[in-house]
Design an enzyme around this catalytic site. Structure first.
Site: not given
Ligand code: IPE
Ligand code: IPE
Ligand code: MG
Length: 247
Positions: A21, A69
């Site tokens: 991330d 996502n």
């Protein structure tokens, strides 16, 4: 002594999972578009994969794209998909040289056809490699995975293939995308976020968690070694007492 020398090769996590991330923030801090962060993130992927294989980690699972996502702007999703095909094409050589087998988990049918084809091709070409299994979590969501398990197992019960009484943890394991992988021993998340974001919920039941503020494109071998050293300092008790473990 270098960080690498401090690692005990006999106590490596058998399954290391990483939530990669911070690509977007990395790019933004430098005044670039998010896509630039994703591009640089692929370099960290290569370094991490090679470092894990060299160390002797048997299973590495990388969270590359979540079911959630898909809700990002269309352009960003397209960029991520393009990077993925290019990486798959480009990294086949690295996988072969390092004797790494590629695997993937997630709702792969949602991926563009070009990626599905490329994935199948690399998986097929690396299927006999045995040093490490690299699993890419793509269009992956743990809740969706568990829902599918419930559906598949219910169907078997309905068709008298298994009885309700026979449903145990191993039956659940067999129906997960990760059926050929051991439980996660160590989960790393970069970028300072302290959450799981729908990743391997069942499989991390007893994983050690390691959070670092480092943004994924800045993640280097030394950060990986740091996480493994932290893991090796911990006593994994699995519900028992410390005295029982030491015996
Ligand atoms: C991780 O970086 C890559 C994916 C989730 C695909 P992000 O894109 O989430 O970066 P941040 O969290 O916005 O910085
Ligand atoms: C998790 O990162 C998914 C991946 C790393 C692929 P996100 O950046 O999507 O997570 P949230 O939304 O901030 O929890
Ligand atoms: Mg993020």
């Amino acid at each position: 002594m270098s960080l690498l020398d401090s690692i005990n090769k006999d106590n490596l996590p058998k399954h290391l999972a990483i939530i990669m991330d911070g690509n977007g923030r990395w790019a933004k801090q430098k005044g670039f578009l998010r896509a630039f962060g994703h591009e640089n993130g692929t370099k960290s992927v290569r370094k991490t994969v090679e470092a894990c294989a060299k160390l002797g980690v048997e299973n590495l699972t990388l969270y590359a794209f979540s079911t959630e996502n898909w809700n990002r702007p269309k352009l960003e999703v397209e960029t991520l998909m393009r990077l993925l095909v290019n990486s798959l094409k480009g990294e086949l050589k690295t996988l072969q040289e390092n004797n790494i087998k590629l695997n993937s988990i997630g709702n792969l049918e949602l991926l563009p056809k070009s990626i599905q084809t490329e994935l199948k091709d690399v998986i097929e070409k690396t299927k006999d490699n045995s040093r490490m299994t690299l699993t890419l979590a793509l269009s992956y969501g743990s809740r969706e995975e568990l829902l599918n398990v419930v559906k598949k197992v219910s169907d078997k019960v309905k068709n008298n293939i298994i009885s309700i009484e026979a449903i145990d943890e191993s039956i659940i394991n067999q129906h997960l995308y990760t059926h050929n992988l051991p439980d996660v021993d160590l989960l790393i998340r970069t970028s300072g976020e302290h959450r799981i974001s729908n990743f391997l919920l069942w499989q991390i039941a007893y994983a050690e968690l390691f959070f670092t503020d480092v943004l994924w494109p800045d993640f280097k071998e030394e950060h990986l070694y740091e996480a493994i050293i932290s893991y090796q300092k911990r006593e994994r008790r699995f519900g028992k007492t410390s005295e029982q473990i030491k015996k």
